[in-house]
Design an enzyme around this catalytic site. Structure first.
Site, PDB file in Angstrom:
ATOM      1  N   LYS A 203     147.595  27.321 -72.612  1.00 16.29           N
ATOM      2  CA  LYS A 203     148.422  28.315 -72.825  1.00 16.29           C
ATOM      3  C   LYS A 203     149.695  27.406 -73.532  1.00 16.29           C
ATOM      4  CE  LYS A 203     145.378  30.519 -71.095  1.00 16.29           C
ATOM      5  NZ  LYS A 203     144.745  31.876 -70.911  1.00 16.29           N
TER       6      LYS A 203
HETATM    7  C1  LIG Z   1     143.967  32.413 -69.914  1.00 19.41           C
HETATM    8  C2  LIG Z   1     144.164  33.910 -69.542  1.00 19.41           C
HETATM    9  C3  LIG Z   1     144.283  34.265 -68.432  1.00 19.41           C
HETATM   10  C4  LIG Z   1     143.818  33.349 -67.134  1.00 19.41           C
HETATM   11  O1  LIG Z   1     144.686  32.571 -66.894  1.00 19.41           O
HETATM   12  P1  LIG Z   1     144.354  31.250 -65.862  1.00 19.41           P
HETATM   13  O2  LIG Z   1     145.639  30.517 -65.595  1.00 19.41           O
HETATM   14  O3  LIG Z   1     143.267  30.338 -66.639  1.00 19.41           O
HETATM   15  O4  LIG Z   1     143.775  31.971 -64.729  1.00 19.41           O
HETATM   16  C5  LIG Z   1     144.532  35.624 -68.014  1.00 19.41           C
HETATM   17  N1  LIG Z   1     144.733  36.523 -69.328  1.00 19.41           N
HETATM   18  C6  LIG Z   1     144.678  35.972 -70.618  1.00 19.41           C
HETATM   19  C7  LIG Z   1     144.788  37.211 -71.407  1.00 19.41           C
HETATM   20  C8  LIG Z   1     144.518  34.764 -70.778  1.00 19.41           C
HETATM   21  O5  LIG Z   1     144.173  34.335 -72.025  1.00 19.41           O
END
Ligand SMILES: *Cc1c(COP(=O)(O)O)cnc(C)c1O
Length: 427
Positions: A203
């Site tokens: 992210k």
């Molecule tokens: C990566 C992602 C998540 C989950 O994030 P985590 O922190 O890995 O649980 C949720 N929604 C979207 C759209 C994502 O890309």
């Protein structure tokens, strides 16, 4: 025109692009120092420890101040943030939740975790939820909408909020992929009823794992705090809650953020503006150069008139999915990795979801006897099926150099022109 690398020519770049981890590639001394302080104080737990550093609390305060939202809660992931948000809203057994067809598995997964069933809504050329498609998938068993800005591109929130108000249901913003984006000047995540952030490796900013919940609603916040911490309400005076009414306590789980994660995230959060500025600058340079050379190219639509995208990815909608595959292969050989999302499929086509299978008996909660059954057919969301496999993304790192940008532009132009001349992509 130089020979394409897939035909044996010299690649436009001698080495691959920097890894697609915008926050991780700028992890450095600042994060190390604060994390080290937490460790050396032997106090990695946020709520009690011999020499607390209050790192998670600092993160929460900073996020609240910058997002303009009074309540922020650090949690362990965005999946946790979504579960906590849904639980705070009281979503559960017998409920349906609208999610976009183009999203990561975690979005519908969190809905299922809360014993509700996801209903998929089609997307538009922003590759995000199409507000015009909401009415068609709504029925009175739908109890919430989750909006997801995909790969840094804001969602058209105004019509979604208006629709939700007309049905008196809440909106959750899953901004896992778009931390730092804005819509009409408002930070993504701060517009809906409640927002979910991710600090996972892929992210925009990261501590490897982590997440956060933000809201303006004190009642929802109290429920979120309780659900994330075994039903408890610790440090309540911090939120201006004098004496939490334990009569309303309920059974919770543990989604608490560690103070080591908090320390890393305080420093990453400070770097967010410079990460976004760097990505946007490169994004715009590449987009403008490509648009000037090939005016016919269709970019992913940005629904915000103020252009609130963060530039983490340049999205291009190709004429066909075959052309997209050819293009990605050819440009990949130039050491410029471009990709489609989710194997080109809407989330409901993932086998577990498509077959409505869960870890629970009888595939609970999919077996709930809804008045209007939830069925996932192949062609449920035709625009998602059409658009996802022909939208290709160029990941844009905040550490691209001027030379990187030039090489990307050069490689893009070389490949696009060659495939167009071979009539593999549109004129
Ligand atoms: C990566 C992602 C998540 C989950 O994030 P985590 O922190 O890995 O649980 C949720 N929604 C979207 C759209 C994502 O890309």
């Amino acid at each position: 025109m130089s020979k394409l690398a897939i035909d044996g020519g010299t690649p436009a770049r001698s080495k691959p692009l920097p890894p697609n981890y915008p926050g991780a590639v700028v992890l450095g001394q600042e994060e190390a120092d604060f994390a080290s302080k937490v460790i050396m104080s032997q106090s990695p737990f946020r709520y009690y420890s011999p020499d607390p550093q209050y790192a998670v609390e600092q993160l929460e305060n900073r996020m609240s101040a910058d997002l303009g939202v009074p309540y922020t809660l650090g949690v362990t992931s965005a999946t946790a943030a979504l579960v906590v948000s849904l639980k705070a809203l009281g979503i559960g057994y017998g409920d349906k939740v609208i999610v976009p067809a183009n999203t990561f598995l975690a979005t519908p997964g969190a809905v299922v975790c809360c014993n509700a069933v996801p209903v998929f809504c089609d997307v538009d050329e922003s590759l995000n939820l199409d507000p015009k498609a909401l009415e068609q998938v709504y029925d009175d068993e739908v109890k919430a909408i989750i909006a997801v800005p995909i790969l840094g591109n804001p969602v058209d929130m105004d019509p979604i909020m208006a629709f939700a108000r007309s049905k008196d249901i809440p909106v959750i913003e899953d901004v896992a992929q778009s931390c730092g984006a804005t819509y009409k000047g408002q930070p993504a995540g701060s517009i809906g009823t409640i927002g979910a952030f991710s600090f996972q490796m892929n992210k925009i900013i990261t501590a490897g794992e982590g997440g956060a919940v933000v809201t303006r609603d004190v009642k929802l916040f109290e429920r979120a705090v309780r659900y994330h911490d075994q039903g408890l309400m610790r440090h309540h005076t911090r939120y201006g809650i004098d004496s939490p009414d334990d009569q309303f306590a309920f059974v919770g789980q543990n989604y608490r953020m560690s103070d080591i994660t908090g320390a890393v995230m305080v420093e990453q959060w400070k770097k967010l503006p410079s990460i976004v500025a760097a990505m946007r600058q490169c994004h715009d340079l590449i987009r403008d150069a490509v648009a000037e050379k090939f005016p016919e190219i269709q970019f992913r639509h940005c629904p915000d008139p103020d252009a609130g995208y963060i530039g983490s990815n340049l999205g291009i909608i190709m004429p066909t999915k075959e052309a997209t595959a050819q293009f990605n292969k050819a440009i990949g050989a130039e050491n410029i990795g471009m990709h489609i999302l989710y194997a080109g499929l809407p989330a409901y086509r993932t086998p577990a979801i498509y077959n409505q299978r869960t870890a629970d008996k009888d595939n609970f909660p999919f077996n709930y006897p809804f008045r209007k059954p939830v069925v996932y057919s192949d062609d449920l969301c035709p625009r998602a099926i059409d658009l996802i496999p022909r939208t290709t993304y160029l990941p844009i790192s905040p550490v691209l150099t001027e030379q990187d940008v030039e090489e990307i532009i050069g490689g893009f132009i070389k490949v696009y022109a060659a495939l167009r001349d071979r009539q593999l992509i549109g004129q």
